[in-house]
Design a protein around this motif. Structure first.
Motif, PDB file in Angstrom:
ATOM      1  N   ASP A 501       0.230 -13.185  51.948  1.00 10.93           N
ATOM      2  CA  ASP A 501       1.126 -13.397  52.933  1.00 10.93           C
ATOM      3  C   ASP A 501       1.330 -14.754  53.300  1.00 10.93           C
ATOM      4  OD1 ASP A 501       1.793 -10.722  52.693  1.00 10.93           O
ATOM      5  OD2 ASP A 501       0.968 -10.177  54.743  1.00 10.93           O
ATOM      6  N   ARG A 502       0.168 -15.400  53.453  1.00 13.14           N
ATOM      7  CA  ARG A 502       0.346 -16.730  53.909  1.00 13.14           C
ATOM      8  C   ARG A 502       1.389 -17.688  52.721  1.00 13.14           C
ATOM      9  NH1 ARG A 502      -2.290 -20.784  51.733  1.00 13.14           N
ATOM     10  NH2 ARG A 502      -4.144 -19.538  51.519  1.00 13.14           N
ATOM     11  N   VAL A 503       0.888 -17.369  51.301  1.00  8.56           N
ATOM     12  CA  VAL A 503       1.390 -17.951  50.378  1.00  8.56           C
ATOM     13  C   VAL A 503       2.931 -17.821  50.278  1.00  8.56           C
ATOM     14  CG1 VAL A 503       1.841 -18.231  47.872  1.00  8.56           C
ATOM     15  CG2 VAL A 503      -0.559 -18.389  48.923  1.00  8.56           C
ATOM     16  N   LEU A 504       3.383 -16.754  50.539  1.00  6.95           N
ATOM     17  CA  LEU A 504       4.628 -16.192  50.530  1.00  6.95           C
ATOM     18  C   LEU A 504       5.448 -16.853  51.778  1.00  6.95           C
ATOM     19  CD1 LEU A 504       4.636 -12.540  49.458  1.00  6.95           C
ATOM     20  CD2 LEU A 504       5.688 -14.487  48.216  1.00  6.95           C
ATOM     21  N   CYS A 505       4.808 -17.013  53.194  1.00  3.64           N
ATOM     22  CA  CYS A 505       5.510 -17.774  54.120  1.00  3.64           C
ATOM     23  C   CYS A 505       5.391 -19.192  53.944  1.00  3.64           C
ATOM     24  CB  CYS A 505       4.410 -17.165  55.203  1.00  3.64           C
ATOM     25  SG  CYS A 505       4.584 -15.512  55.745  1.00  3.64           S
ATOM     26  N   GLU A 506       4.534 -19.649  53.337  1.00 11.02           N
ATOM     27  CA  GLU A 506       4.495 -21.070  53.091  1.00 11.02           C
ATOM     28  C   GLU A 506       5.736 -21.331  52.290  1.00 11.02           C
ATOM     29  OE1 GLU A 506      -0.206 -22.116  53.979  1.00 11.02           O
ATOM     30  OE2 GLU A 506       0.537 -22.561  51.962  1.00 11.02           O
ATOM     31  N   PHE A 507       5.766 -20.545  51.088  1.00  8.64           N
ATOM     32  CA  PHE A 507       7.139 -20.833  50.219  1.00  8.64           C
ATOM     33  C   PHE A 507       8.279 -20.666  51.316  1.00  8.64           C
ATOM     34  CE2 PHE A 507      10.317 -18.876  47.319  1.00  8.64           C
ATOM     35  CZ  PHE A 507      10.371 -19.974  46.450  1.00  8.64           C
ATOM     36  N   GLY A 508       8.494 -19.938  52.303  1.00  6.72           N
ATOM     37  CA  GLY A 508       9.604 -19.806  53.137  1.00  6.72           C
ATOM     38  C   GLY A 508      10.100 -18.443  53.278  1.00  6.72           C
ATOM     39  N   PHE A 509       9.428 -17.546  52.910  1.00  7.21           N
ATOM     40  CA  PHE A 509       9.826 -16.233  53.366  1.00  7.21           C
ATOM     41  C   PHE A 509       9.443 -15.862  54.971  1.00  7.21           C
ATOM     42  CE2 PHE A 509       9.648 -15.091  48.843  1.00  7.21           C
ATOM     43  CZ  PHE A 509      10.683 -14.326  48.655  1.00  7.21           C
ATOM     44  N   PRO A 510      10.108 -15.220  55.542  1.00  3.28           N
ATOM     45  CA  PRO A 510       9.888 -15.116  57.008  1.00  3.28           C
ATOM     46  C   PRO A 510       8.525 -14.213  57.252  1.00  3.28           C
ATOM     47  CG  PRO A 510      11.819 -13.778  56.359  1.00  3.28           C
ATOM     48  CD  PRO A 510      11.437 -14.654  55.432  1.00  3.28           C
ATOM     49  N   MET A 511       8.259 -13.375  56.298  1.00  3.56           N
ATOM     50  CA  MET A 511       7.162 -12.665  56.280  1.00  3.56           C
ATOM     51  C   MET A 511       6.510 -12.042  54.882  1.00  3.56           C
ATOM     52  SD  MET A 511       8.216  -8.581  57.670  1.00  3.56           S
ATOM     53  CE  MET A 511       9.213  -9.174  58.802  1.00  3.56           C
ATOM     54  N   GLY A 512       5.257 -11.915  54.629  1.00  6.83           N
ATOM     55  CA  GLY A 512       4.494 -11.791  53.438  1.00  6.83           C
ATOM     56  C   GLY A 512       4.872 -10.220  52.934  1.00  6.83           C
ATOM     57  N   GLN A 513       4.281 -10.008  51.681  1.00  2.00           N
ATOM     58  CA  GLN A 513       4.510  -8.658  51.177  1.00  2.00           C
ATOM     59  C   GLN A 513       3.783  -7.425  51.998  1.00  2.00           C
ATOM     60  OE1 GLN A 513       5.707  -7.697  48.341  1.00  2.00           O
ATOM     61  NE2 GLN A 513       5.269  -5.332  48.978  1.00  2.00           N
ATOM     62  N   PHE A 514       2.720  -7.880  52.532  1.00  3.96           N
ATOM     63  CA  PHE A 514       2.071  -6.848  53.505  1.00  3.96           C
ATOM     64  C   PHE A 514       2.266  -6.601  54.692  1.00  3.96           C
ATOM     65  CE2 PHE A 514      -0.600  -7.967  49.523  1.00  3.96           C
ATOM     66  CZ  PHE A 514      -0.640  -6.829  49.012  1.00  3.96           C
ATOM     67  N   GLN A 515       2.901  -7.780  55.301  1.00  4.76           N
ATOM     68  CA  GLN A 515       3.431  -7.827  56.485  1.00  4.76           C
ATOM     69  C   GLN A 515       5.034  -6.743  56.495  1.00  4.76           C
ATOM     70  OE1 GLN A 515       3.106 -12.203  56.713  1.00  4.76           O
ATOM     71  NE2 GLN A 515       3.657 -11.740  58.923  1.00  4.76           N
ATOM     72  N   LEU A 516       5.594  -7.198  55.441  1.00  5.44           N
ATOM     73  CA  LEU A 516       6.587  -6.217  55.154  1.00  5.44           C
ATOM     74  C   LEU A 516       6.178  -4.958  55.155  1.00  5.44           C
ATOM     75  CD1 LEU A 516       9.692  -6.584  54.572  1.00  5.44           C
ATOM     76  CD2 LEU A 516       8.978  -6.548  52.139  1.00  5.44           C
ATOM     77  N   GLY A 635      19.258  -9.996  52.350  1.00  5.89           N
ATOM     78  CA  GLY A 635      18.476  -8.670  52.467  1.00  5.89           C
ATOM     79  C   GLY A 635      16.780  -8.878  52.381  1.00  5.89           C
ATOM     80  N   TYR A 636      16.297  -9.722  51.756  1.00  2.00           N
ATOM     81  CA  TYR A 636      15.006  -9.847  51.818  1.00  2.00           C
ATOM     82  C   TYR A 636      14.232 -11.183  52.028  1.00  2.00           C
ATOM     83  CZ  TYR A 636      15.828  -5.862  48.822  1.00  2.00           C
ATOM     84  OH  TYR A 636      16.328  -4.585  48.335  1.00  2.00           O
ATOM     85  N   GLY A 637      15.074 -12.131  52.928  1.00  2.00           N
ATOM     86  CA  GLY A 637      14.528 -13.270  53.520  1.00  2.00           C
ATOM     87  C   GLY A 637      14.005 -14.270  52.593  1.00  2.00           C
ATOM     88  N   PHE A 638      14.729 -14.317  51.086  1.00  3.06           N
ATOM     89  CA  PHE A 638      14.299 -15.278  50.323  1.00  3.06           C
ATOM     90  C   PHE A 638      14.883 -16.771  51.273  1.00  3.06           C
ATOM     91  CE2 PHE A 638      14.471 -18.355  46.631  1.00  3.06           C
ATOM     92  CZ  PHE A 638      13.500 -17.518  46.048  1.00  3.06           C
ATOM     93  N   PRO A 639      14.075 -17.644  51.138  1.00  2.00           N
ATOM     94  CA  PRO A 639      14.312 -18.880  51.794  1.00  2.00           C
ATOM     95  C   PRO A 639      15.704 -19.557  51.339  1.00  2.00           C
ATOM     96  CG  PRO A 639      12.367 -19.311  50.577  1.00  2.00           C
ATOM     97  CD  PRO A 639      12.700 -17.900  50.689  1.00  2.00           C
ATOM     98  N   ARG A 640      16.547 -19.689  52.192  1.00  2.00           N
ATOM     99  CA  ARG A 640      17.806 -20.248  51.954  1.00  2.00           C
ATOM    100  C   ARG A 640      17.908 -21.538  51.351  1.00  2.00           C
ATOM    101  NH1 ARG A 640      22.675 -17.713  53.493  1.00  2.00           N
ATOM    102  NH2 ARG A 640      24.314 -19.603  53.434  1.00  2.00           N
ATOM    103  N   PHE A 641      16.885 -22.289  52.094  1.00  2.00           N
ATOM    104  CA  PHE A 641      16.923 -23.624  51.329  1.00  2.00           C
ATOM    105  C   PHE A 641      16.469 -23.877  50.178  1.00  2.00           C
ATOM    106  CE2 PHE A 641      13.220 -23.178  53.809  1.00  2.00           C
ATOM    107  CZ  PHE A 641      12.178 -23.571  52.938  1.00  2.00           C
TER     108      PHE A 641
END
Ligand code: T1G
Length: 692
Positions: A501-516, A635-641
């Motif tokens: 989850d930390r890796v996905l959040c650092e990439f820019g997702f608002p939450m990681g796989q398991f938080q989701l 729909g999935y919070g992919f980082p817009r930037f």
């Protein structure tokens, strides 16, 4: 047609910008404005100037298509400087949107008259840039630092009433705005009023802590983004070192940002959304009016979908077989709208109108005069087929039927019906009345009339509606399923949920796989897994960490525990019991866990998605890469930037992606990792999803 024209009305010169569709400040507009202002200055018959726009809106900003190209003279800030320098008072007449360079232009005018429905904003940071023509230094002189930063760094527009209250607008009208601006200018002349230059107003005094606090605030709300921070820098400079210096500084920062990878990705996202919401081959002439809608199934999804229609002013017949469920749905709708009133989002009269427009019923017969019915019952082929048949039986022959399935085959669902041409998919995302994305699904027999209508309906519901084809999970969930599978595999191989989850959040997702997963409910994920066990590989079936967690009664956030534990405020913490469970699970199954690098986690998550995206394109389930990017952004919070998965894939390059997919195939087997033919062809020919 001239982009800028000017006529004399009495002793007031009315300059009109006419540059469809949104009056962007393209070169012709800038040059035309410059000339018109110079002409007005030298004309003795002109005593005051009104700047207005033709069409649906005031100026919606700089022409985004000109970004990244060599700038053409005159620069917008020079035009605004000339307007502001006018010795004759200048009044802006604002209707529709005054955004970005449009608001900057209006701020350079001496006064602003706004239409009651106008919206004013500095959305540049949402495009990865900052206002480049003095917007921030002028706005904070009128509205203060906090408001200016909320609008510029936060990218939040304000309405007409708020603009008036904040001192951004000088008058508000519900009548014709151009006439009101003329009257304003006349009054001004009669009272001896003169030019009032925004740049000459004093900047508000402000301590440096204010800017430090703002930096922290936008760091948290716009994680990883450069532009909001640059807005704060410009605001601080405006207060510290005067107008001219901060405008020059702003232009410098603008130039640096406009070619940045973030700005390129955000511009891509802007245009991708506009491409994706207009599928090819549909005609506006085919759209049938939707005056009344039906929703069948009053669970969480059905209730949310009903509210989507009510919010758009469309009356709803809500059918449910279980009386208790129906009552609780009506209660939820009422509570949501009461809450909206309490928060000042809607007026009390609106709450009543919306609640009155909802007809809850146990009878399918009540659907008889609906123009469309959305089915949102339990995700089961047999159940849904039966429900669809009951809907069709009670509906006008020309009315449309939409199923809100998230995985099932629409063609199989429509097969038993008399009029399959009326059947489509409308895949809403939970919570349906909040999430922007709508996957509209084209069945093999769906008529052009049905498809054109649901696209138009999507827009009316305020959704970003993307047309997709039939496929297991359509586009979004199908790609997510690939990422999810990798995430579970990584748990058994050596990762822990908090690392993934930390890796996905650092990439820019608002939450990681398991938080989701915890948010959506592990029981839901578990049921979905059970329903497809027969389609899973041996390894997927054996990978049973989810089963064990659910068996422990941990169903996610709603039960206070899932992959994490949650306190009463839903604050998440890592639970050693879960780490232990994962480690023991691997031990029991004879898997030697190893350290997995952050890089591997990110690659496996992203490349699994991108590869599936490539297959989806090849199969025509999505018609264009823009469709996929838009789905993931909304729909999935992919980082817009980062522009979306397919745009991001182009940045990495197909050759690199294929090489890494082969590497993972050598570890896990081709069953899980086979490069999509489209990616292979790109790698071979130097191609990309988007033309370069
Ligand atoms: N530039 C070029 N094209 C634009 C555009 C723009 N700024 N805005 C819209 N379009 C096109 C859009 O692509 C579409 O085209 C059509 O107009 C209708 O748009 C110097 C640097 C104004 C609220 O960020 O928010 O100013 O697809 O479908 O729903 O500091 O468009 O039909 O071919 O969205 O009625 C800041 C962006 C720029 C505003 C209208 N401005 N636009 O919404 O229609 S940066 C913005 C919008 C700047 C200065 C800087 C919306 C809208 P097509 P639409 P809509």
């Amino acid at each position: 047609m001239q982009a800028v024209s000017s006529t004399l009305s009495g002793n007031i010169r009315v300059i009109v910008i006419d540059n469809p569709p949104v009056n962007a400040t393209s070169q012709a507009v800038r040059a035309g404005l410059m000339q018109a202002v110079e002409q007005a200055a030298g004309d003795d018959d002109t005593h005051a100037i009104v700047i207005a726009c033709a069409g649906a809106t005031f100026v919606a900003g700089a022409d985004i298509k000109e970004f990244g190209k060599p700038p053409l003279d005159p620069h917008l800030s020079e035009v605004i400087h000339a307007i502001e320098s006018s010795a004759k008072p200048v009044v802006a007449a604002i209707h529709g949107s005054a955004l970005g360079g449009g608001l900057e232009l209006a701020l350079g005018c001496h006064y602003r008259v706004v239409d009651g429905k106008a919206r004013l904003g500095l959305p540049e940071s949402t495009l990865g840039i900052i206002p480049g023509a003095g917007g921030i230094p002028r706005l904070l002189r009128l509205a203060g630092v906090d408001k200016a930063l909320d609008m510029a760094a936060g990218g939040k527009p304000i309405g007409a009433a708020e603009a008036l209250e904040a001192g951004v607008a000088d008058a508000l009208t519900q009548e014709d705005v151009r006439a009101a601006a003329l009257a304003f200018a006349q009054r001004l002349l009669a009272e001896g009023g003169a030019a009032r230059r925004t740049r000459e107003l004093p900047a508000p005094g402000c301590e440096s802590q204010v800017f430090e606090a703002a930096r922290a605030k936008f760091q948290a709300s716009h994680r990883g983004q450069l532009a909001p921070q640059a807005c704060v820098d410009v605001a601080e400079r405006s207060v510290a070192s005067g107008f001219e210096d901060s405008v020059a500084y702003g232009r410098e920062r603008f130039r640096e940002l406009v070619t940045s990878p973030q700005a390129q990705a955000l511009r891509h996202a802007f245009f991708a959304e506009r491409v994706a919401t207009k599928p090819a081959g549909l005609s506006a002439d085919e759209v049938v009016p939707i005056r009344k809608a039906g929703v069948v199934g009053a669970g969480t999804m059905g209730t949310g979908i009903a509210m989507c229609f009510l919010n758009a002013g469309i009356p709803v017949v809500l059918v449910e077989q279980n009386e208790t469920v129906l009552a609780s749905s009506v209660e939820t709708v009422g509570k949501t709208y009461r809450n909206d009133v309490a928060k000042g989002r809607i007026a009390e009269a609106m709450q009543r109108t919306r609640c009155d427009a909802l007809t809850p019923t146990l009878r399918y017969e009540s659907l008889h005069d609906c123009d469309i019915v959305v089915e949102a019952v339990f995700e089961d082929m047999g159940v849904k087929q039966q429900v669809l048949a009951s809907i069709e039986e009670n509906l006008r022959p020309d009315a449309l039927i939409a199923t809100n399935t998230s995985f099932l085959d629409i063609d199989a669902l429509a097969a038993g019906l008399r009029r399959p041409e009326n059947v489509v998919g409308m895949h809403f995302f939970s919570p349906a009345h909040i999430m922007k994305l709508l996957e509209n699904v084209r069945g093999a027999r769906s008529s052009p009339r049905a498809l054109a209508t649901i696209q138009a309906l999507g827009k009316r519901l305020g959704k970003v509606a993307v047309m997709v084809g039939v496929s297991d999970g359509f586009v979004g969930n199908r790609m997510l399923a690939r990422r999810t599978r990798e995430c579970y595999f990584m748990l058994e191989e050596g990762a822990l949920p908090e690392q993934v989850d930390r890796v996905l959040c650092e990439f820019g997702f608002p939450m990681g796989q398991f938080q989701l997963n915890d948010l959506a409910g592990l029981d839901v994920a578990w049921r979905n897994r059970q329903s497809r066990l027969d389609r899973l590989s041996e390894r997927e079936v054996a990978c049973n960490i989810l089963d064990e967690i659910v068996a422990a009664g941990r169903h996610g956030q709603k039960t206070g525990a899932g992959f994490y534990t949650y306190d009463a405020q839903r604050k998440r913490s890592v639970d050693p019991a879960i780490s232990e469970l994962i480690v023991r699970n691997a031990e029991r199954r004879g898997i030697a866990r190893r350290a997995i690098s952050d890089e591997e986690i990110l690659e496996r998550c992203l490349y699994a998605m991108i590869n599936e995206g490539a297959l989806i394109l090849e199969e025509g389930v999505a018609s264009r890469p823009e469709d996929i990017d838009t789905i993931w952004l909304n729909g999935y919070g992919f980082p817009r930037f980062r522009g979306g998965p397919m745009f991001h894939a182009d940045r990495i390059g197909a050759a690199r992606i294929c090489e890494r997919i082969r590497h993972y195939a050598s570890q896990a087997g081709e069953q899980y990792w086979t490069p999509a033919p489209l990616l292979l062809a790109q790698a071979r020919d130097g191609g990309a999803f988007y033309a370069r």
